[in-house]
Design an enzyme around this catalytic site. Structure first.
Site, PDB file in Angstrom:
ATOM      1  N   VAL A 131       1.018  -1.222  -0.450  1.00  0.00           N
ATOM      2  CA  VAL A 131       0.114   0.158   0.233  1.00  0.00           C
ATOM      3  C   VAL A 131       0.622   1.156   0.091  1.00  0.00           C
ATOM      4  CG1 VAL A 131      -2.055   1.422   1.267  1.00  0.00           C
ATOM      5  CG2 VAL A 131      -2.058  -1.196   1.723  1.00  0.00           C
ATOM      6  N   ILE A 135       5.551   5.308   1.124  1.00  0.00           N
ATOM      7  CA  ILE A 135       4.867   5.953   2.588  1.00  0.00           C
ATOM      8  C   ILE A 135       5.197   4.778   3.648  1.00  0.00           C
ATOM      9  CG2 ILE A 135       2.989   6.623   4.243  1.00  0.00           C
ATOM     10  CD1 ILE A 135       2.498   7.896   0.952  1.00  0.00           C
ATOM     11  N   LYS A 204      -6.024  -1.598  -1.957  1.00  0.00           N
ATOM     12  CA  LYS A 204      -4.369  -0.757  -0.194  1.00  0.00           C
ATOM     13  C   LYS A 204      -5.866  -0.609   0.524  1.00  0.00           C
ATOM     14  CE  LYS A 204      -1.213   0.439  -4.347  1.00  0.00           C
ATOM     15  NZ  LYS A 204      -1.145   1.024  -5.360  1.00  0.00           N
TER      16      LYS A 204
HETATM   17  N1  HSE Z   1       0.639   0.470 -10.512  1.00  0.00           N
HETATM   18  C1  HSE Z   1       0.609   1.130  -8.693  1.00  0.00           C
HETATM   19  C2  HSE Z   1       0.578   2.664  -8.525  1.00  0.00           C
HETATM   20  C3  HSE Z   1       2.033   0.821  -7.859  1.00  0.00           C
HETATM   21  O1  HSE Z   1       0.060   2.978  -9.497  1.00  0.00           O
HETATM   22  O2  HSE Z   1      -0.102   2.937  -7.383  1.00  0.00           O
HETATM   23  C4  HSE Z   1       2.343   1.213  -6.622  1.00  0.00           C
HETATM   24  O3  HSE Z   1       1.486   0.052  -5.512  1.00  0.00           O
END
Ligand code: HSE
Ligand code: NAP
Length: 430
Positions: A131, A135, A204
């Site tokens: 996630v 961060i 996420k």
């Molecule tokens: N494809 C994801 C994004 C990568 O653009 O946030 C990070 O999880």
């Protein structure tokens, strides 16, 4: 464990954007070394090999060999997707390996099953990188903020779409050009469909809500809308009206115990900290009863920021393994009940609407009457001139209204002769 003695062996599944960053991040680690790296294409040029000064890890196309290697103590999964990641992680756990993963698809979809299996086998799964890339939000929720009762988490969870929205706004570039750039910069998933459709953000927010509210979330219960229908006009209108358009994920625990959890584009006020999160950055706004409001902003995608989180999880495991500590319970999934989810139709929001109508007397009155019939109260309504085809573009902002009421009004409005098209409906957050 003594520095440089008996370094703990790592098996790395995947050496793409994130995996190659992990190789670099661990290059000078005193406590671990990568023994084997599993990839699909053995002939691909890997730039990290040219930088390594010690023994190169063995590259293999046989990934089962890694998860069953008795010398390997930690398996790092950065393959992406559900297959073969799930099968390999399952085998690795059964072979008593600890897991570090950046794979939110895997954790959000099969987390409950995998956490139960890990507990049975007395190993841990760490997933900080899954996630918001670099961060440190997961371990912050699990440990540093663990004394809080969380009220709400709101965030920008996808770097690719935030990059696209930022570039469209700042440079007036097309969606397609911005997406291509995000892919070239390593932000997008191999198939960017999950980025664009909001699915990646849904994974996420489901992971964070599960940790914050201590209940498991079935991924398909998360209402998800992506940025496919967003146009430059929407982005510019948001600015003009004092808002900024972002792809937002939110999860809110309500007084009846249900969780309002969703992902969708939203107009957010320019005074909201998240409105200033640009490019591939992500931002998470956490509301806890003790800490109050707390915002974390940083690189949400990209090779090294994500590798930073993966390597941090490895260090966390090494510290526990080397001191023979039992796993810190705060880092182990303890909850088993599934959350009750509030359907999006029952949520209450303000809305921005863009409607194309016939350009003649009485149209605005008719629309106002139909909204009024369904108790949808209009905050502002503007006709923005006449189009080349002699239709009128009308924009509206509503006051707070239950989503099902708005949808009933829209169903009726779409059926009237004077309305040509409801071009977009975007929720407005405080
Ligand atoms: N494809 C994801 C994004 C990568 O653009 O946030 C990070 O999880
Ligand atoms: P990527 O660049 O596509 O790399 C995937 C790697 O896995 C490649 O090395 C590929 O091998 C290997 N691989 C894939 N399928 C395989 C298979 N069936 N057998 C053997 N090897 C296989 O992906 P990524 O961007 O690094 O993402 C990896 C994970 O991290 C994903 O879960 C993603 O969601 C997550 N993540 C990514 C980012 C980011 O910024 N990219 C940020 C946070 C989290 P080849 O090299 O031979 O093709």
């Amino acid at each position: 464990m003594n520095k440089n003695q008996n370094k703990l062996k790592i098996g790395l599944l995947g050496a793409g954007t994130v995996g190659s960053g992990v190789v670099k991040a661990l290059q000078n680690n005193d406590f671990v070394e990568i023994k084997k790296i599993g990839v699909k294409d053995l002939n691909k040029k890997r730039d990290f090999f040219t930088n390594l000064n010690s023994n190169n890890p063995a590259l293999t196309g046989n990934l089962s060999e890694i998860v069953s290697d008795p010398e390997i103590g930690i398996v790092v999964e950065v393959l992406g997707g559900l297959n073969p990641a799930k099968e390999l992680v399952t085998l690795a756990i059964k072979n008593k390996k600890h897991i570090v993963t950046a794979n939110k698809d895997l954790i959000a979809t099969y987390g409950p099953e995998l956490f139960d299996l890990a507990k049975e086998n007395n190993v841990q799964i760490q997933f900080e990188a899954s996630v918001c890339g670099g961060i440190p939000i997961i371990n912050t929720l699990k440990q540093t903020l663990s004394a809080n009762n969380f009220k709400k988490i709101t965030g920008i969870f996808n770097g690719t779409t935030n990059y696209i929205l930022t570039e469209m706004l700042n440079k007036n570039l097309s969606f397609e050009v911005c997406l291509k750039e995000a892919q070239e910069l390593g932000y997008a998933e191999p198939d960017p469909a999950n980025d664009i459709s909001g699915r990646d953000s849904a994974y996420k927010i489901a992971i964070l809500a599960s940790i914050a509210f201590r209940e498991r979330i079935k991924i398909d219960t998360v209402y998800t809308e992506g940025i496919q229908k967003i146009t430059l006009e929407d982005i510019l209108l948001a600015e003009e009206l004092g808002y900024r358009l972002k792809l937002i994920g939110l999860a809110k625990k309500e007084s009846d115990g249900k969780i309002d959890i969703r992902v969708h584009p939203a107009f957010i006020k320019k005074t909201n900290t998240l409105s200033s999160v640009f490019g591939a950055n992500n931002g998470v706004l956490v509301e806890g009863d003790l800490v109050g409001e707390l915002t974390l902003i940083g690189k949400g995608a990209g090779s090294m920021p994500t590798a930073s989180s993966v390597a941090g999880d490895i260090n966390l495991l090494v510290a526990q393994i080397s001191s023979s500590q039992k796993p810190n319970p705060q880092f182990v999934c303890q909850h088993t009940d599934f959350a009750k989810i509030r359907p999006v139709s029952e949520t209450t929001n303000c809305y921005f609407l863009r409607i194309r109508t016939e350009d003649k007397a009485g149209v605005v009155g008719q629309i106002g009457t139909m909204f009024g019939k369904h108790d949808v109260s209009i905050n502002t309504l503007t006709q923005r001139g006449t189009n080349q085809d002699n239709t009128a573009s009308i924009t509206l902002l509503t006051h707070l209204v239950k989503e099902e009421r708005l949808q009933r009004a829209l169903a009726e409005i779409k059926n009237t002769n004077v309305v040509k098209q409801v071009e977009n409906v975007i929720r407005v957050l405080d």
